[in-house]
Scaffold this motif. Sequence first.
Motif, mmCIF file in Angstrom:
data_model
loop_
_atom_site.group_PDB
_atom_site.id
_atom_site.type_symbol
_atom_site.label_atom_id
_atom_site.label_comp_id
_atom_site.label_asym_id
_atom_site.label_seq_id
_atom_site.Cartn_x
_atom_site.Cartn_y
_atom_site.Cartn_z
ATOM 1 N N PHE A 1 0.816 -1.210 0.000
ATOM 2 C CA PHE A 1 0.000 0.000 0.000
ATOM 3 C C PHE A 1 0.848 1.258 0.000
ATOM 4 N N ARG A 2 0.465 2.228 -0.834
ATOM 5 C CA ARG A 2 1.176 3.498 -0.921
ATOM 6 C C ARG A 2 0.614 4.483 0.105
ATOM 7 N N GLN A 3 1.354 4.667 1.183
ATOM 8 C CA GLN A 3 0.900 5.562 2.247
ATOM 9 C C GLN A 3 0.924 7.027 1.817
ATOM 10 N N LYS A 4 1.631 7.340 0.779
ATOM 11 C CA LYS A 4 1.597 8.693 0.215
ATOM 12 C C LYS A 4 0.166 9.115 -0.098
ATOM 13 N N MET A 5 -0.709 8.138 -0.395
ATOM 14 C CA MET A 5 -2.067 8.451 -0.834
ATOM 15 C C MET A 5 -2.972 8.897 0.301
ATOM 16 N N PHE A 6 -2.529 8.806 1.550
ATOM 17 C CA PHE A 6 -3.370 9.287 2.647
ATOM 18 C C PHE A 6 -3.736 10.757 2.454
ATOM 19 N N ASP A 7 -2.758 11.571 2.084
ATOM 20 C CA ASP A 7 -3.050 12.987 1.845
ATOM 21 C C ASP A 7 -4.066 13.151 0.717
ATOM 22 N N TYR A 8 -3.920 12.335 -0.316
ATOM 23 C CA TYR A 8 -4.845 12.418 -1.446
ATOM 24 C C TYR A 8 -6.261 12.058 -1.015
ATOM 25 N N PHE A 9 -6.404 11.004 -0.220
ATOM 26 C CA PHE A 9 -7.731 10.610 0.247
ATOM 27 C C PHE A 9 -8.395 11.762 1.000
ATOM 28 N N ALA A 10 -7.621 12.419 1.856
ATOM 29 C CA ALA A 10 -8.169 13.521 2.648
ATOM 30 C C ALA A 10 -8.567 14.691 1.758
ATOM 31 N N LYS A 11 -7.700 15.053 0.842
ATOM 32 C CA LYS A 11 -7.971 16.205 -0.018
ATOM 33 C C LYS A 11 -9.105 15.925 -1.001
ATOM 34 N N GLN A 12 -9.202 14.692 -1.444
ATOM 35 C CA GLN A 12 -10.144 14.372 -2.519
ATOM 36 C C GLN A 12 -11.534 14.007 -2.017
ATOM 37 N N THR A 13 -11.633 13.395 -0.850
ATOM 38 C CA THR A 13 -12.939 12.869 -0.438
ATOM 39 C C THR A 13 -13.479 13.483 0.848
ATOM 40 N N SER A 14 -12.796 14.459 1.411
ATOM 41 C CA SER A 14 -13.324 15.081 2.629
ATOM 42 C C SER A 14 -14.143 16.321 2.331
ATOM 43 N N ALA A 15 -14.155 16.769 1.070
ATOM 44 C CA ALA A 15 -14.893 17.977 0.702
ATOM 45 C C ALA A 15 -15.284 17.897 -0.758
ATOM 46 N N LYS A 16 -16.312 18.653 -1.121
ATOM 47 C CA LYS A 16 -16.735 18.679 -2.521
ATOM 48 C C LYS A 16 -15.692 19.366 -3.382
ATOM 49 N N GLY A 17 -15.067 20.390 -2.827
ATOM 50 C CA GLY A 17 -13.949 21.026 -3.506
ATOM 51 C C GLY A 17 -12.670 20.333 -3.089
ATOM 52 N N GLU A 18 -11.614 21.093 -2.885
ATOM 53 C CA GLU A 18 -10.364 20.503 -2.437
ATOM 54 C C GLU A 18 -10.283 20.531 -0.927
ATOM 55 N N GLY A 19 -10.131 19.363 -0.319
ATOM 56 C CA GLY A 19 -9.970 19.298 1.118
ATOM 57 C C GLY A 19 -8.533 19.590 1.518
ATOM 58 N N GLU A 20 -8.264 19.479 2.789
ATOM 59 C CA GLU A 20 -6.919 19.748 3.299
ATOM 60 C C GLU A 20 -6.129 18.451 3.425
ATOM 61 N N SER A 21 -4.820 18.564 3.245
ATOM 62 C CA SER A 21 -3.965 17.408 3.469
ATOM 63 C C SER A 21 -3.855 17.147 4.969
ATOM 64 N N TYR B 1 5.656 3.031 1.014
ATOM 65 C CA TYR B 1 4.842 1.825 1.126
ATOM 66 C C TYR B 1 4.789 1.389 2.583
ATOM 67 N N ASP B 2 3.632 0.861 2.980
ATOM 68 C CA ASP B 2 3.472 0.438 4.365
ATOM 69 C C ASP B 2 4.412 -0.715 4.686
ATOM 70 N N ARG B 3 4.744 -0.847 5.952
ATOM 71 C CA ARG B 3 5.662 -1.908 6.385
ATOM 72 C C ARG B 3 4.965 -3.262 6.375
ATOM 73 N N ASN B 4 5.669 -4.249 5.909
ATOM 74 C CA ASN B 4 5.215 -5.630 6.080
ATOM 75 C C ASN B 4 5.630 -6.066 7.487
ATOM 76 N N PRO B 5 4.712 -6.547 8.317
ATOM 77 C CA PRO B 5 5.106 -6.926 9.689
ATOM 78 C C PRO B 5 6.021 -8.149 9.719
ATOM 79 N N GLN B 6 6.080 -8.880 8.597
ATOM 80 C CA GLN B 6 6.907 -10.081 8.469
ATOM 81 C C GLN B 6 6.378 -11.240 9.305
ATOM 82 N N THR B 7 5.201 -11.005 9.877
ATOM 83 C CA THR B 7 4.393 -12.055 10.488
ATOM 84 C C THR B 7 3.089 -12.086 9.704
#
Length: 638
Positions: free
Chosen positions: A216-236, A589-595
Amino acid sequence: MSSRIFSAMALLLFLHAAEAQVAQVSEVQIGSDIPEDWQQTASDRDFVKREVMIPMRDGVKLHTVIVIPQGSAAAPMLLERTPYGASSFLSGNSTRLRDRLLPGDRIWADNGYILVAQDMRGKYGSEGAYVMTRPPIGPLNPTTTDDTTDAYDTIDWLVKNVPESNARVGMIGSSYDGWAVVMALLHPHPAMRVAAPESPMIDGWMGDDWFQYGAFRQKMFDYFAKQTSAKGEGESIPRKGRDDYQEMLDAGSAGAYAVAHGIDRLPWWQRLSTHPSYDALWQGQALDKIIAAHPSSVPTLWLQGLWDQEDIYGAVHCWEALKAKGMAASNHLAMGPWNHSQINGRADALGPLKWSGDTADYFRREVLLPFFDTYLRDRKPSHPTPHVIIYNPAEDQWERFTDWPGASPDQLTPMYLQPDRGLARSRPASGRDSYVSDPRKPVPFEPLPVRMGDHASWSTWLLQDQRFVSTRPDVLSYQTPILDAAVRIQGAPFADIFLSTTGSDTDVVVKIIDVYPSNDTDAPELSGYQLPISLAIFRGRYRRSFEHPTAIPSGAVQEYRFRLPTVNYTFVPGHRIMVQLQSSLFPLYDRNPQTYVPNIFFAKPGDYRPATVSIEHGMQGMSAVLLPIVPSSTAIHE
């Protein structure tokens, strides 16, 4: 005179003065000072701007901006559908259209195109509900509309209501907007004559935006917030500090980070995080497979950046899928020395690499515009649009091909990992190298501190000099001797790694690197530079099935074979070819716990454990990278 009489006379005098003052005012404004139909006078403006609400078949109206060059007649239309604000493609207040456009749009204004931008459903000025990359109508979308029908209805309205046009439409767009182009191609309107998806989002699980082979690309957390928290542009997402590496490490799992920042309340995250494997949710949106099942005859130019840090998967896979369906004649592939969406800006350099000219400007003028003019204006280009055109960064030139190899690992040349960290075509007799992968100290994807919101570093991380990790004990580097002859590769490399781990899950990161001479007199700043030309991360639990993950048996050698991004590159004499291996690429990318746990998004702190990873290059498995080496290029040089 009494004080009461004096006060009455003073009041009368004041009222007479007030009446005299009002009498001097010609009109008293009672209503609003903001008129409903006012437009600024701009007689010298060289364009006309119209904003309309275009009705869709279900009654929802979509906000659309139409910009028409002054005096247009029988002009082609260029449509871009976007979730990023249709009004934003115009900036400033100049009366000249090209002055208000980004570099990538100016060529269209200069050549008399009518520009149309539209807000997608539920975003900015458009009505309706927004759904992230809304799936096509079907099992994942039980409604009667999707972005295919919305594009169709929009084009239908445009050809009937823009009298300055020639009733022909081309579609273009990058990233999410490129995804919208591909959706329109699933059932194109007859007036849609040409298309150019640029770095389109095609398969979010395999390699575009959300995941790469399950990581998983953790970089996308900011995108999720900006894109889906508001009808316009949300905040990172707000940061406590200035290092994403430490902040995300302290948070724990990706799921814990989402909870800490309220992302867990967003419906898109709720869907994504409960589908970590390549199940029906992701398979049902894989547009390379869908468009191959429903190919159109619309001439299409698929564009991709060779170092696209966001969507390096989609365009080339769509082109390959359509070629396999016999649709090569109407589909073209172009790959430039660009990062994500750099085709629309200036591209005479990328990170430390400098080109002999502006590669994006050249491409727009010499390839993209003539391609659109061919189908929107019946103008025959001076040179036919190349079937495939790909930049060779090492030789600093565009190369045209009549064909381009697909992804066939059986036809590739193995470069085997050798004892003493060598790399060669000969099969090694025996060998094993081991390292400890510790989730408490994951390998960073760029030098610390990491600031994923910093566009300059984010847009060039794929070119980052890998010497910053080469001395870590948990990164293994294998390289050839100094080359005495050029090695040319054209196509998609594969990783074929045999390894064992003391854990029950692992990630495999493979990089193919061009190692510059230790003293490069032509480019001193690149002396000793370790330039990645193709890299990928693969989540080990999916080594047998992307849909059905399995735990890795501890201590057992397993094979991990996966495709790396496409390249057109020449390792020149005096350089070396290097392969680097590691088990993390954090915090991108998120860490694999290796378990092994059912869902890594929600791994617990105790699940993250060090593991010893052993890379085999002998009797138990000959680890290699499989390179598409060609004896000589069949390209026509620009």
